[in-house]
Scaffold this motif. Sequence first.
Motif, PDB file in Angstrom:
ATOM      1  N   HIS A  48      -4.207  -8.090   2.961  1.00 34.82           N
ATOM      2  CA  HIS A  48      -3.375  -9.242   3.304  1.00 34.82           C
ATOM      3  C   HIS A  48      -2.911  -9.985   2.060  1.00 34.82           C
ATOM      4  CE1 HIS A  48      -4.611  -9.599   7.826  1.00 34.82           C
ATOM      5  NE2 HIS A  48      -3.834  -8.579   7.569  1.00 34.82           N
ATOM      6  N   GLN A  49      -3.748 -10.030   1.037  1.00 38.01           N
ATOM      7  CA  GLN A  49      -3.311 -10.651  -0.203  1.00 38.01           C
ATOM      8  C   GLN A  49      -2.171  -9.858  -0.832  1.00 38.01           C
ATOM      9  OE1 GLN A  49      -6.425 -11.770  -2.956  1.00 38.01           O
ATOM     10  NE2 GLN A  49      -5.009 -11.751  -4.706  1.00 38.01           N
ATOM     11  N   GLY A  50      -2.286  -8.524  -0.793  1.00 38.81           N
ATOM     12  CA  GLY A  50      -1.224  -7.674  -1.324  1.00 38.81           C
ATOM     13  C   GLY A  50       0.077  -7.827  -0.563  1.00 38.81           C
ATOM     14  N   TYR A  51      -0.009  -7.930   0.773  1.00 40.99           N
ATOM     15  CA  TYR A  51       1.208  -8.151   1.569  1.00 40.99           C
ATOM     16  C   TYR A  51       1.812  -9.519   1.265  1.00 40.99           C
ATOM     17  CZ  TYR A  51      -0.407  -4.152   4.366  1.00 40.99           C
ATOM     18  OH  TYR A  51      -0.817  -2.909   4.787  1.00 40.99           O
ATOM     19  N   GLU A  52       0.941 -10.495   1.103  1.00 34.64           N
ATOM     20  CA  GLU A  52       1.419 -11.856   0.875  1.00 34.64           C
ATOM     21  C   GLU A  52       2.097 -12.005  -0.483  1.00 34.64           C
ATOM     22  OE1 GLU A  52      -0.396 -16.434   0.659  1.00 34.64           O
ATOM     23  OE2 GLU A  52      -1.604 -14.786   1.458  1.00 34.64           O
ATOM     24  N   ASP A  53       1.527 -11.396  -1.516  1.00 33.92           N
ATOM     25  CA  ASP A  53       2.132 -11.571  -2.839  1.00 33.92           C
ATOM     26  C   ASP A  53       3.207 -10.528  -3.152  1.00 33.92           C
ATOM     27  OD1 ASP A  53       0.844  -9.209  -3.752  1.00 33.92           O
ATOM     28  OD2 ASP A  53      -0.846 -10.312  -4.591  1.00 33.92           O
ATOM     29  N   GLY A  54       3.465  -9.629  -2.201  1.00 31.34           N
ATOM     30  CA  GLY A  54       4.544  -8.670  -2.362  1.00 31.34           C
ATOM     31  C   GLY A  54       4.202  -7.441  -3.167  1.00 31.34           C
ATOM     32  N   SER A  55       2.938  -7.279  -3.548  1.00 32.81           N
ATOM     33  CA  SER A  55       2.558  -6.118  -4.349  1.00 32.81           C
ATOM     34  C   SER A  55       2.331  -4.871  -3.506  1.00 32.81           C
ATOM     35  CB  SER A  55       1.301  -6.419  -5.162  1.00 32.81           C
ATOM     36  OG  SER A  55       0.193  -6.677  -4.313  1.00 32.81           O
ATOM     37  N   LEU A  56       2.276  -5.026  -2.194  1.00 35.37           N
ATOM     38  CA  LEU A  56       2.066  -3.905  -1.281  1.00 35.37           C
ATOM     39  C   LEU A  56       3.070  -3.941  -0.145  1.00 35.37           C
ATOM     40  CD1 LEU A  56      -1.815  -3.821  -0.708  1.00 35.37           C
ATOM     41  CD2 LEU A  56      -0.474  -2.225  -2.067  1.00 35.37           C
ATOM     42  N   SER A  57       3.406  -2.766   0.349  1.00 36.32           N
ATOM     43  CA  SER A  57       4.126  -2.660   1.619  1.00 36.32           C
ATOM     44  C   SER A  57       3.223  -1.939   2.606  1.00 36.32           C
ATOM     45  CB  SER A  57       5.437  -1.886   1.451  1.00 36.32           C
ATOM     46  OG  SER A  57       5.177  -0.512   1.214  1.00 36.32           O
ATOM     47  N   VAL A  58       3.456  -2.170   3.871  1.00 35.18           N
ATOM     48  CA  VAL A  58       2.656  -1.495   4.894  1.00 35.18           C
ATOM     49  C   VAL A  58       2.899   0.008   4.828  1.00 35.18           C
ATOM     50  CG1 VAL A  58       2.075  -1.373   7.340  1.00 35.18           C
ATOM     51  CG2 VAL A  58       2.751  -3.562   6.346  1.00 35.18           C
ATOM     52  N   ARG A  59       4.132   0.406   4.565  1.00 32.80           N
ATOM     53  CA  ARG A  59       4.427   1.838   4.456  1.00 32.80           C
ATOM     54  C   ARG A  59       3.600   2.491   3.350  1.00 32.80           C
ATOM     55  NH1 ARG A  59       7.796   6.521   4.692  1.00 32.80           N
ATOM     56  NH2 ARG A  59       8.752   5.916   6.650  1.00 32.80           N
ATOM     57  N   GLU A  60       3.520   1.849   2.180  1.00 30.73           N
ATOM     58  CA  GLU A  60       2.726   2.411   1.091  1.00 30.73           C
ATOM     59  C   GLU A  60       1.269   2.609   1.513  1.00 30.73           C
ATOM     60  OE1 GLU A  60       4.727   0.739  -3.020  1.00 30.73           O
ATOM     61  OE2 GLU A  60       3.647  -0.659  -1.732  1.00 30.73           O
ATOM     62  N   VAL A  61       0.747   1.625   2.214  1.00 33.98           N
ATOM     63  CA  VAL A  61      -0.648   1.690   2.637  1.00 33.98           C
ATOM     64  C   VAL A  61      -0.851   2.811   3.648  1.00 33.98           C
ATOM     65  CG1 VAL A  61      -2.448   0.448   3.892  1.00 33.98           C
ATOM     66  CG2 VAL A  61      -1.125  -0.727   2.125  1.00 33.98           C
ATOM     67  N   VAL A  62       0.013   2.873   4.651  1.00 34.69           N
ATOM     68  CA  VAL A  62      -0.131   3.884   5.693  1.00 34.69           C
ATOM     69  C   VAL A  62       0.073   5.279   5.116  1.00 34.69           C
ATOM     70  CG1 VAL A  62       0.845   4.755   7.855  1.00 34.69           C
ATOM     71  CG2 VAL A  62       0.427   2.304   7.574  1.00 34.69           C
ATOM     72  N   GLU A  63       1.046   5.439   4.230  1.00 37.64           N
ATOM     73  CA  GLU A  63       1.250   6.739   3.592  1.00 37.64           C
ATOM     74  C   GLU A  63      -0.001   7.187   2.841  1.00 37.64           C
ATOM     75  OE1 GLU A  63       4.718   6.131   1.166  1.00 37.64           O
ATOM     76  OE2 GLU A  63       6.026   7.156   2.609  1.00 37.64           O
ATOM     77  N   ALA A  64      -0.631   6.229   2.142  1.00 38.65           N
ATOM     78  CA  ALA A  64      -1.837   6.569   1.379  1.00 38.65           C
ATOM     79  C   ALA A  64      -2.958   7.023   2.297  1.00 38.65           C
ATOM     80  CB  ALA A  64      -2.274   5.364   0.546  1.00 38.65           C
ATOM     81  N   TYR A  65      -3.132   6.340   3.423  1.00 34.04           N
ATOM     82  CA  TYR A  65      -4.206   6.726   4.342  1.00 34.04           C
ATOM     83  C   TYR A  65      -3.905   8.044   5.037  1.00 34.04           C
ATOM     84  CZ  TYR A  65      -7.090   2.590   3.783  1.00 34.04           C
ATOM     85  OH  TYR A  65      -7.936   1.631   3.270  1.00 34.04           O
ATOM     86  N   LEU A  66      -2.647   8.282   5.390  1.00 31.35           N
ATOM     87  CA  LEU A  66      -2.302   9.570   6.006  1.00 31.35           C
ATOM     88  C   LEU A  66      -2.540  10.717   5.029  1.00 31.35           C
ATOM     89  CD1 LEU A  66       0.977   8.625   7.933  1.00 31.35           C
ATOM     90  CD2 LEU A  66      -1.291   9.021   8.905  1.00 31.35           C
ATOM     91  N   SER A  67      -2.215  10.500   3.763  1.00 25.56           N
ATOM     92  CA  SER A  67      -2.490  11.519   2.745  1.00 25.56           C
ATOM     93  C   SER A  67      -3.987  11.732   2.582  1.00 25.56           C
ATOM     94  CB  SER A  67      -1.862  11.119   1.407  1.00 25.56           C
ATOM     95  OG  SER A  67      -0.457  11.078   1.495  1.00 25.56           O
ATOM     96  N   ARG A  68      -4.723  10.640   2.632  1.00 29.44           N
ATOM     97  CA  ARG A  68      -6.182  10.711   2.518  1.00 29.44           C
ATOM     98  C   ARG A  68      -6.770  11.532   3.669  1.00 29.44           C
ATOM     99  NH1 ARG A  68     -10.656   9.656  -0.905  1.00 29.44           N
ATOM    100  NH2 ARG A  68     -12.326   8.641   0.259  1.00 29.44           N
ATOM    101  N   ILE A  69      -6.280  11.292   4.876  1.00 32.06           N
ATOM    102  CA  ILE A  69      -6.756  12.049   6.042  1.00 32.06           C
ATOM    103  C   ILE A  69      -6.463  13.532   5.866  1.00 32.06           C
ATOM    104  CG2 ILE A  69      -6.353  12.469   8.506  1.00 32.06           C
ATOM    105  CD1 ILE A  69      -5.957   9.401   8.786  1.00 32.06           C
ATOM    106  N   GLU A  70      -5.258  13.853   5.403  1.00 33.19           N
ATOM    107  CA  GLU A  70      -4.900  15.257   5.200  1.00 33.19           C
ATOM    108  C   GLU A  70      -5.784  15.898   4.134  1.00 33.19           C
ATOM    109  OE1 GLU A  70      -0.964  18.012   4.175  1.00 33.19           O
ATOM    110  OE2 GLU A  70      -0.803  15.824   4.252  1.00 33.19           O
ATOM    111  N   GLU A  71      -6.063  15.158   3.061  1.00 39.60           N
ATOM    112  CA  GLU A  71      -6.828  15.709   1.944  1.00 39.60           C
ATOM    113  C   GLU A  71      -8.312  15.841   2.249  1.00 39.60           C
ATOM    114  OE1 GLU A  71      -7.997  14.498  -2.684  1.00 39.60           O
ATOM    115  OE2 GLU A  71      -6.831  13.137  -1.423  1.00 39.60           O
ATOM    116  N   ILE A  72      -8.890  14.811   2.853  1.00 42.17           N
ATOM    117  CA  ILE A  72     -10.348  14.754   3.030  1.00 42.17           C
ATOM    118  C   ILE A  72     -10.799  15.259   4.394  1.00 42.17           C
ATOM    119  CG2 ILE A  72     -12.364  13.213   3.080  1.00 42.17           C
ATOM    120  CD1 ILE A  72     -11.161  13.558   0.325  1.00 42.17           C
ATOM    121  N   ASP A  73     -10.014  14.954   5.408  1.00 39.68           N
ATOM    122  CA  ASP A  73     -10.465  15.241   6.767  1.00 39.68           C
ATOM    123  C   ASP A  73     -10.020  16.610   7.254  1.00 39.68           C
ATOM    124  OD1 ASP A  73     -11.902  13.708   8.988  1.00 39.68           O
ATOM    125  OD2 ASP A  73     -10.180  14.528  10.061  1.00 39.68           O
TER     126      ASP A  73
END
Length: 532
Positions: A48-73
């Motif tokens: 939430h801090q990243g979203y608030e200060d503009g350093s993160l987008s939700v897309r970036e976060v979701v893309e990272a987790y989807l990649s993580r699932i593909e790689e690890i799971d």
Amino acid sequence: MNFRSGKISLLYVSSFLSLFFYSCRPQHDYESSATDFPFEEWTIQDFHQGYEDGSLSVREVVEAYLSRIEEIDQAGPELKSVLQVNPDALAIADSLDRLRSEGKVAGNLFGIPVLIKDNLDTQDKMATTAGSRALAGSMPLKDSFVAKKLRESGAVILGKANLSEWANFRGELSSSGWSGIGGQTKNPYYLDRNPCGSSSGSAVGVSANLSVLAIGTETNGSIVCPSHANGIVGIKPTVGLVSRSGVIPISYTQDTPGPMARTVRDAAIALGCLVGVDPEDEKTLTSAGNYQSDYLPYLKEDGLKGKRIAWFKGPSGRNYKVDQLMEKAVSQMESLGATIIPIEEIEPSGTGSHSFEVMLYEYKDGLNRYFAGLGPEAPIKSLEDLISFNKSDSISLKYHNQVYLEQAQEKGDLSDQAYQDALAALNRMSREEGIDKVLESNDLDAIIAPTGSPAWKTDWINGDGFQLGSSSPAAHAGYPNITLPMGFIGGLPVGISIFGTAWSEPVLLEIAYAYEQNTQYRSPPLFIQETD
């Protein structure tokens, strides 16, 4: 991606400590996977801090987790904790980013990735299967109440988590975390160890940083045991605090969904987003005036000060290593201002047999109602159909039988006197003669006990190797239970359970948060191949 330097430095410190902790263990091929994920161990507050200060987008976060699932799971260690990835996850992320750009950020879980156990309905492009091949492709007609509340809170449902098939109430000698659709979920600390269940994939997904949060369900132990075995926090709420509508049922009396997270704070935030009265679940009517939309005020570092807590010693003597951890936890709580009173018993002998009888009756009734609610195109229309399907399928009965389904099918309806008598006895023995009696007679705030013993090696021949557990008293009564890490044995996490009377979540959270903040036992897994 513009990450905050302060957070990244903390991640490097966390990774270093984790590697130091595990330095004496065998090396493996997945070490980089455990340390190179940019959001490892991030909390809701961090995002939430990243979203608030503009350093993160939700897309970036979701893309990272989807990649993580593909790689690890799905590759790498192949944890098999995620049955299905939500094909709409990135579209949901984009819609949330648009709202954020318009200044319309809303919801305490805004932009937070969540996995849902695959016995909770979602009306989207994902099936709801309970891990069973009989329900492969089954598309519910509407969202469960839990899925609806998550969407309203701004969460991104990443996918459906694997589980012990039919929430581990199907047959004898089952292996927790195995389902006919998803195969065997692995414990991320040691891959040959079991994740416990039935919310196996939910717990592994959170522990392995495949998601920030997950939703599990519990009838008896199915949130707290996998949370304990995978080193995370799990909350089994009072039955009725979180609606069961749209949840594939076992027991109307004991079932409840609940949040699973890496910190008490994140679990408390999620719990506040899930509560509410639901006309489709009459149990929730009793929660009016008893639920909180915000549990954060109860998170106090001095929350143990002045608390009177019973130490349930029933599980003692079965594993001396767990006993030693528990004794240390008791000393730590006493040093933080709590008074600890040992007790030997909670509920009268025979309570469990009444629970089992109630579960069989309610399982038949609940499953038949659920199947009927799927509509005329549903692949299975009754419990009888399910039993027949399993008998004809080449995989479903490969490792364990379906005796509990068959026993449930033999029961009558809920008007049977045998059911009514068992239910009355269960409620009386688990509540008035059980937890409530213990608390009132000793002027106590809560009860503590070890959640379980270290995870056993997965065994499809002999099934699960439980040594000890403490989930039954709270499960039988329908009362709340919180588990969180209290240390490691041989590199495997062990949890402590804190439980109490109905609607006592605020008090339990005070105790859990104070213990967590003053101990900090959570350490992320490194996916080691085999136990020494």
